[in-house]
Structures are given as C-alpha cells and as structure tokens.
Design an enzyme around this catalytic site. Sequence first.
Site, mmCIF file in Angstrom:
data_model
loop_
_atom_site.group_PDB
_atom_site.id
_atom_site.type_symbol
_atom_site.label_atom_id
_atom_site.label_comp_id
_atom_site.label_asym_id
_atom_site.label_seq_id
_atom_site.Cartn_x
_atom_site.Cartn_y
_atom_site.Cartn_z
ATOM 1 N N TYR A 13 -4.854 3.346 6.005
ATOM 2 C CA TYR A 13 -5.502 2.443 6.782
ATOM 3 C C TYR A 13 -6.814 2.921 7.535
ATOM 4 C CZ TYR A 13 -0.898 0.118 7.004
ATOM 5 O OH TYR A 13 -0.071 -0.752 6.835
ATOM 6 N N LYS A 53 0.882 -1.197 0.187
ATOM 7 C CA LYS A 53 -0.030 -0.054 -0.105
ATOM 8 C C LYS A 53 0.935 1.212 -0.013
ATOM 9 C CE LYS A 53 1.094 1.814 3.326
ATOM 10 N NZ LYS A 53 1.937 1.993 4.247
HETATM 11 P P1 NAD Z 1 12.306 1.750 2.645
HETATM 12 O O1 NAD Z 1 12.625 2.956 2.371
HETATM 13 O O2 NAD Z 1 12.807 0.932 3.935
HETATM 14 O O3 NAD Z 1 12.654 0.569 1.752
HETATM 15 C C1 NAD Z 1 12.518 0.911 0.204
HETATM 16 C C2 NAD Z 1 13.452 -0.185 -0.708
HETATM 17 O O4 NAD Z 1 13.271 0.269 -1.925
HETATM 18 C C3 NAD Z 1 14.884 0.052 -0.145
HETATM 19 O O5 NAD Z 1 15.658 -1.156 -0.004
HETATM 20 C C4 NAD Z 1 15.545 1.017 -1.276
HETATM 21 O O6 NAD Z 1 16.788 0.591 -1.574
HETATM 22 C C5 NAD Z 1 14.702 0.596 -2.523
HETATM 23 N N1 NAD Z 1 14.630 1.632 -3.473
HETATM 24 C C6 NAD Z 1 14.849 1.218 -4.836
HETATM 25 N N2 NAD Z 1 14.555 2.238 -5.467
HETATM 26 C C7 NAD Z 1 14.605 3.409 -4.640
HETATM 27 C C8 NAD Z 1 14.335 4.797 -4.843
HETATM 28 N N3 NAD Z 1 14.337 5.348 -6.112
HETATM 29 N N4 NAD Z 1 14.507 5.440 -3.730
HETATM 30 C C9 NAD Z 1 14.590 4.808 -2.472
HETATM 31 N N5 NAD Z 1 14.246 3.615 -2.331
HETATM 32 C C10 NAD Z 1 14.533 2.959 -3.443
HETATM 33 O O7 NAD Z 1 10.884 1.565 2.819
HETATM 34 P P2 NAD Z 1 9.732 0.401 3.425
HETATM 35 O O8 NAD Z 1 9.372 1.096 4.732
HETATM 36 O O9 NAD Z 1 10.183 -0.514 3.463
HETATM 37 O O10 NAD Z 1 8.576 0.664 2.619
HETATM 38 C C11 NAD Z 1 8.486 0.057 1.151
HETATM 39 C C12 NAD Z 1 6.952 0.128 0.815
HETATM 40 O O11 NAD Z 1 6.247 -0.892 1.820
HETATM 41 C C13 NAD Z 1 6.304 1.315 0.849
HETATM 42 O O12 NAD Z 1 5.300 1.583 -0.253
HETATM 43 C C14 NAD Z 1 5.281 1.323 1.928
HETATM 44 O O13 NAD Z 1 3.958 1.818 2.209
HETATM 45 C C15 NAD Z 1 5.035 -0.125 2.244
HETATM 46 N N6 NAD Z 1 4.855 -0.568 3.652
HETATM 47 C C16 NAD Z 1 3.893 -1.175 4.108
HETATM 48 C C17 NAD Z 1 3.925 -1.653 5.352
HETATM 49 C C18 NAD Z 1 2.766 -2.264 5.779
HETATM 50 O O14 NAD Z 1 2.267 -2.460 7.079
HETATM 51 N N7 NAD Z 1 2.043 -3.081 4.909
HETATM 52 C C19 NAD Z 1 4.600 -1.176 6.468
HETATM 53 C C20 NAD Z 1 5.744 -0.536 5.957
HETATM 54 C C21 NAD Z 1 5.989 -0.200 4.642
#
Ligand code: NAD
Length: 373
Positions: A229, A144
């Site tokens: 959410y 999401k």
């Molecule tokens: P994060 O920043 O920790 O991870 C993002 C990943 O994408 C990293 O590994 C990064 O290297 C990679 N990436 C690739 N291209 C990139 C770019 N151009 N810029 C930045 N990063 C890049 O983020 P996260 O917290 O893991 O979130 C990722 C996704 O998951 C989001 O869409 C977020 O909304 C979703 N999420 C969902 C939940 C849930 O409970 N369902 C919880 C957290 C995050």
Amino acid sequence: MKRDSFLLQHSRRQFIQRSTLGLSALAFGSPLLARSSYIKNSKENKLGIALVGLGNYATNQLAPSLLETEHCYLAGIVTGTKEKEAKWMEQYGIPAGNVYNYENFDEIANNKDIDIVYVVLPNSMHAEYTIRAAKAGKHVICEKPMGLSVKECEAMIAACDANKVKLSIGYRLHFDPYHMEIIKIQKEKPFGAVKYVNAEFGFRIGDPTQWRLRGDLAGGGAIMDVGVYCIQGARYATGEEPIAVTAREFKTDPVKFAEVDETVTWEMEFPSGAIANCTTSYAFSTNRLHLGMEKGTAEVQPSYSYSGLAGHINRKTMSFPKMRQQAAQMDNFAQVIKTGGESEVSGQEGLLDLKVVEAMYKSIKKKGKRVKV
Ligand code: NAD
C-alpha cells in the site's frame, strides 16, 4: 466512465441507500434490511462474481460489498470447506450449481452465470488461480500482492492476454475519495509538484501459526501484506515510477518472524528527484500517507483502512460521505468489462509494485545498499 463522476455517483448513491436503509431497518427491524439487500442484489444486467477462498476478507468485506454493487453480484463460491457451502448458499442465494471446490474449480469454464473470478487466497496461490481462471475464460480480480515475484505477475498477465480476459488487482484505495483527491492534486498540481512522500502502514500481527507468517504461503511479511500500500501510495502521489530503493529490515522477534520480514523502512527515489520515505511493520500500528509539495502539505491518516479515513490538504479538512471501497472497486471493474478499456488497477499495477518489492528484498540482503528498480 470517467473515474471522478463514477465515484461521486457511487458514494452519493451509497450514502442515500445507507440513510434510507438505516431508517427502514430502525422502523421495521432487520427482515426489511435483508429484503432491501436482496432487491439491490437482483441479477438483472449484472455480471456474476465467484469468490475463491472464503476467509476473512471475502466473508467480512467482499461478500457484504456485493450486496451494494450495481454492476455485479455474488454468483458463486469456491471453497475447500464443506461446512461453508450451505451457509453461503442460504445467505447469498447461491444455487448449488455455482458452488465449486479446489478440485473441480476448472469446471467453472462451463458456468455462464460467472463472468469474473475473484481470487482471495493466500498470496502463493494468486498466480495459480488467476491463470486457471483465465484459462477457463473468466475475467479476474486478484487480491494484493498480485504474486510472489515479477515472473509470476508476468505469467498472470500473459495468461489473461492469451485468453482475452481482463485482469484487475484488489487495489480498493483507487476508488476511495480521499486517495482520489491525492491523485488529483498530484495530477493538477495546485500546490506545485509533490517532492516528498511519507507512507507508513503497519499493525501488530497475532496468531503465530497463520499463513501470513509462513514464507511458502505469504512470500514475505509486512512488505508483501501491507507495505505494498505504501509503494502504491508513493507511486500515485508522485505520479512517477521509482528508479532506486534502499531498504533495511529490523527484527525484534526472530522466532515469530523466522520466515518473513517484521519491520522494514525504505526510501524510494523518483526520476524528478522526488523521494519517498516508507515504513511497514507486523510489530506496531502506523497508518498514514503524507505529501510534501512545493507549496504545502497533504495528509490522509488513517489512510489505508476500509473506512474512517481522515485528512487535510494544507489547512483544509477533507471530508467525504461514507462509501464502500470494495463495492466501488468491483463495480468499476464490471463497468470496464461491459464498456471496454482497461482497469486502472490492472495487472500492470501489481507487476510494477512487485518490481519495487523485489528491489527492496535485494537491498535488505545487501544491508541497505541502493538497488536500481
Ligand atoms: P484468510 O486466511 O482469512 O483467508 C484465506 C482463505 O484461503 C481461507 O478461506 C482458507 O481456507 C483458504 N485457503 C485455501 N488454501 C489454503 C492454504 N493452503 N492455506 C491457508 N488458507 C488456504 O486471509 P484473508 O485475510 O482473507 O486474505 C486473503 C487474501 O486477500 C490475501 O492475499 C490478502 O493479502 C488479501 N487481502 C486483501 C485486503 C485488501 O484490503 N485488499 C484485505 C485483506 C486481505
């Protein structure tokens, strides 16, 4: 499989696994814990999942959850960071042939180990990687918010339909017993209809350089990240689709939040006359889902966390065994693929939320004017 029996089975099984594992680990130390996880992660009859983007959520929630799943396992990874490859291969027993980067991602089409691609990238990359995964013939779970716009969501659904693959959104709370109870009382109405919902989710965001604060990568601020959410909660607590919204944004730090929304409050009107009052924020913590019914109240607080949820229905405390939402969510999707049917958190769910999001941003622009969804 019926969702109630699926979840009950899942949470009971995990509860037993946890207790047994906990005792073994205490008695014999951590190698046994690792071995038990490995055994549970054996590949027999399981669908292979490839995680795309090894950031915080993939590393700390999804990959550990995939050690507890019964119908799927971590088969591959897609990462742009070379140093992560060896570590993940060793930790999760991933063969070199199942490791991809963003350049050779499309070659995943030829990999028989991978049935499902799970997109865990910044929001602006969800549509592109979902569509590419669908074209590679893989089923998709997309995190999401599903996309940055209704148009993107429609293109994602169309790509999955055209390639005859299933699409699911990472709405883990549909598989959490507290939220399932909310859905149940909405459907069965033991206390009458749900007339009012109060949904709030916010946290104080740190690092000002992160992608979540960049308009091009996040597509929006608190609304896109955690506000969805509340939209979800209000939709499944009422069992209805909103017909109109009014929304206002409050900015206390115009520098940090120059490109995205900081705090937003909004109301949603539903066809039956039910209303929802919601708040989302990157400035403060709030975490609750409250229902006003004809004959009582129900509340989950904290409501949207990964664990530690608590709540009550009227004066009765809700209490459920510990479980892993993400394991239940991924297992459910794997079962849907194996047995046919549609994920209950399909692309359609994500699309409906984005319709509300778009109406909210329009209302904010019009200084809180009522906008039809
Ligand atoms: P994060 O920043 O920790 O991870 C993002 C990943 O994408 C990293 O590994 C990064 O290297 C990679 N990436 C690739 N291209 C990139 C770019 N151009 N810029 C930045 N990063 C890049 O983020 P996260 O917290 O893991 O979130 C990722 C996704 O998951 C989001 O869409 C977020 O909304 C979703 N999420 C969902 C939940 C849930 O409970 N369902 C919880 C957290 C995050």
